[in-house]
Motif scaffolding. Structure first.
Motif, PDB file in Angstrom:
ATOM      1  N   THR A  98       0.885  -1.183  -0.042  1.00 35.47           N
ATOM      2  CA  THR A  98       0.022  -0.071   0.265  1.00 35.47           C
ATOM      3  C   THR A  98       0.864   1.139  -0.199  1.00 35.47           C
ATOM      4  N   VAL A  99       0.580   2.211  -0.792  1.00 32.07           N
ATOM      5  CA  VAL A  99       1.246   3.324  -0.820  1.00 32.07           C
ATOM      6  C   VAL A  99       0.517   4.561  -0.206  1.00 32.07           C
ATOM      7  N   TYR A 100       1.096   5.239   0.878  1.00 35.07           N
ATOM      8  CA  TYR A 100       0.542   6.478   1.373  1.00 35.07           C
ATOM      9  C   TYR A 100       1.090   7.706   0.845  1.00 35.07           C
ATOM     10  N   GLY A 101       0.506   8.698  -0.011  1.00 32.44           N
ATOM     11  CA  GLY A 101       0.915   9.808  -0.294  1.00 32.44           C
ATOM     12  C   GLY A 101       1.395   9.487  -1.841  1.00 32.44           C
ATOM     13  N   ARG A 102       1.974  10.541  -2.240  1.00 39.08           N
ATOM     14  CA  ARG A 102       2.576  10.359  -3.750  1.00 39.08           C
ATOM     15  C   ARG A 102       3.949  11.180  -4.046  1.00 39.08           C
ATOM     16  N   GLY A 103       4.800  10.720  -5.203  1.00 39.50           N
ATOM     17  CA  GLY A 103       5.880  11.300  -5.330  1.00 39.50           C
ATOM     18  C   GLY A 103       7.029  11.200  -4.098  1.00 39.50           C
ATOM     19  N   LYS A 104       7.655  12.265  -3.925  1.00 39.01           N
ATOM     20  CA  LYS A 104       8.390  12.292  -2.950  1.00 39.01           C
ATOM     21  C   LYS A 104       7.961  12.186  -1.353  1.00 39.01           C
ATOM     22  N   THR A 105       6.615  12.185  -1.427  1.00 35.33           N
ATOM     23  CA  THR A 105       5.974  12.266   0.224  1.00 35.33           C
ATOM     24  C   THR A 105       5.506  10.939   0.234  1.00 35.33           C
ATOM     25  N   ALA A 106       5.649   9.939  -0.634  1.00 29.74           N
ATOM     26  CA  ALA A 106       5.150   8.581  -0.615  1.00 29.74           C
ATOM     27  C   ALA A 106       6.018   7.808   0.470  1.00 29.74           C
ATOM     28  N   ARG A 107       4.911   7.116   1.123  1.00 23.34           N
ATOM     29  CA  ARG A 107       5.385   6.110   2.459  1.00 23.34           C
ATOM     30  C   ARG A 107       4.794   4.609   2.134  1.00 23.34           C
ATOM     31  N   TYR A 108       5.461   3.903   2.794  1.00 17.39           N
ATOM     32  CA  TYR A 108       5.032   2.613   2.750  1.00 17.39           C
ATOM     33  C   TYR A 108       4.900   1.810   3.985  1.00 17.39           C
ATOM     34  N   ASP A 109       3.922   0.947   4.379  1.00 12.54           N
ATOM     35  CA  ASP A 109       3.910   0.273   5.645  1.00 12.54           C
ATOM     36  C   ASP A 109       4.787  -0.821   5.732  1.00 12.54           C
ATOM     37  N   LEU A 110       5.627  -0.579   6.709  1.00 10.80           N
ATOM     38  CA  LEU A 110       6.717  -1.591   7.292  1.00 10.80           C
ATOM     39  C   LEU A 110       6.029  -2.760   7.803  1.00 10.80           C
ATOM     40  N   ASN A 111       4.841  -3.060   8.063  1.00 11.15           N
ATOM     41  CA  ASN A 111       4.259  -4.203   8.518  1.00 11.15           C
ATOM     42  C   ASN A 111       3.753  -4.999   7.295  1.00 11.15           C
ATOM     43  N   GLU A 112       3.845  -4.414   6.174  1.00  9.22           N
ATOM     44  CA  GLU A 112       3.527  -5.145   5.041  1.00  9.22           C
ATOM     45  C   GLU A 112       4.590  -6.234   4.396  1.00  9.22           C
ATOM     46  N   ALA A 113       5.809  -6.103   4.789  1.00 10.71           N
ATOM     47  CA  ALA A 113       6.732  -6.955   4.157  1.00 10.71           C
ATOM     48  C   ALA A 113       7.671  -7.309   5.205  1.00 10.71           C
ATOM     49  N   ALA A 114       8.214  -8.640   5.173  1.00 13.79           N
ATOM     50  CA  ALA A 114       9.037  -9.113   6.198  1.00 13.79           C
ATOM     51  C   ALA A 114      10.291  -8.865   6.132  1.00 13.79           C
ATOM     52  N   ALA A 115      11.035  -8.910   7.272  1.00 14.23           N
ATOM     53  CA  ALA A 115      12.426  -8.206   7.305  1.00 14.23           C
ATOM     54  C   ALA A 115      13.343  -9.223   6.895  1.00 14.23           C
ATOM     55  N   ALA A 116      14.255  -8.603   6.049  1.00 16.25           N
ATOM     56  CA  ALA A 116      15.509  -9.572   5.671  1.00 16.25           C
ATOM     57  C   ALA A 116      16.126 -10.274   6.708  1.00 16.25           C
ATOM     58  N   GLU A 117      16.898 -11.253   6.390  1.00 15.80           N
ATOM     59  CA  GLU A 117      17.859 -12.125   7.309  1.00 15.80           C
ATOM     60  C   GLU A 117      19.320 -11.228   7.288  1.00 15.80           C
ATOM     61  N   ARG A 118      19.684 -10.605   8.447  1.00 20.01           N
ATOM     62  CA  ARG A 118      20.846 -10.106   8.339  1.00 20.01           C
ATOM     63  C   ARG A 118      21.855 -10.689   9.532  1.00 20.01           C
ATOM     64  N   ASP A 119      23.069 -10.375   9.424  1.00 21.96           N
ATOM     65  CA  ASP A 119      24.020 -11.097  10.302  1.00 21.96           C
ATOM     66  C   ASP A 119      23.579 -10.016  11.419  1.00 21.96           C
ATOM     67  N   PRO A 120      23.782 -10.618  12.691  1.00 28.17           N
ATOM     68  CA  PRO A 120      23.444  -9.635  13.877  1.00 28.17           C
ATOM     69  C   PRO A 120      24.569  -8.889  14.318  1.00 28.17           C
ATOM     70  N   ASP A 121      25.710  -9.081  13.854  1.00 26.13           N
ATOM     71  CA  ASP A 121      26.975  -8.290  14.090  1.00 26.13           C
ATOM     72  C   ASP A 121      27.226  -7.022  13.460  1.00 26.13           C
ATOM     73  N   THR A 122      27.308  -7.532  11.927  1.00 26.72           N
ATOM     74  CA  THR A 122      27.789  -6.638  10.882  1.00 26.72           C
ATOM     75  C   THR A 122      26.410  -6.111  10.193  1.00 26.72           C
ATOM     76  N   ARG A 123      25.394  -6.588  10.263  1.00 26.56           N
ATOM     77  CA  ARG A 123      24.007  -6.013   9.706  1.00 26.56           C
ATOM     78  C   ARG A 123      24.065  -6.418   8.088  1.00 26.56           C
ATOM     79  N   GLU A 124      25.131  -7.113   7.796  1.00 28.06           N
ATOM     80  CA  GLU A 124      25.363  -7.680   6.324  1.00 28.06           C
ATOM     81  C   GLU A 124      24.013  -8.539   5.866  1.00 28.06           C
ATOM     82  N   LEU A 125      23.573  -8.356   4.801  1.00 28.30           N
ATOM     83  CA  LEU A 125      22.436  -9.026   4.203  1.00 28.30           C
ATOM     84  C   LEU A 125      22.873 -10.557   4.041  1.00 28.30           C
ATOM     85  N   ILE A 126      21.983 -11.213   4.541  1.00 26.29           N
ATOM     86  CA  ILE A 126      22.176 -12.799   4.307  1.00 26.29           C
ATOM     87  C   ILE A 126      21.086 -13.260   3.338  1.00 26.29           C
TER      88      ILE A 126
END
Length: 79
Positions: free
Chosen positions: A35-63
């Motif tokens: 879902t998009v809230y707003g338009r153009g540069k002010t557009a925002r997205y709901d963080l709850n609609e997508a799962a978090a990526a798996e990242r290394d807990p120490d380096t935050r590097e994408l797994i």
């Protein structure tokens, strides 16, 4: 992180959260996956609609990036 109220973030923030490029966030929104809230540069997205990526807990590097959210069912328009 499911909740009733949306947690609105920019496309760049959601891209980091999911481990995907910003262009993928825009495509998912155009496909009806997000879902998009707003338009153009002010557009925002709901963080709850997508799962978090798996990242290394120490380096935050994408797994592992998150898979695409499902396409939402659209309500038919009344005649």
């Amino acid at each position: 992180m499911p909740s009733g109220t949306p947690t609105l973030v920019t496309a760049a923030d959601l891209a980091y959260w999911t481990g995907r490029p910003v262009g993928t966030i825009w495509r998912w929104a155009s496909e009806g996956r997000l879902t998009v809230y707003g338009r153009g540069k002010t557009a925002r997205y709901d963080l709850n609609e997508a799962a978090a990526a798996e990242r290394d807990p120490d380096t935050r590097e994408l797994i592992t990036p998150t898979p695409a959210p499902p396409i939402k069912q659209r309500q038919p328009h009344a005649a």
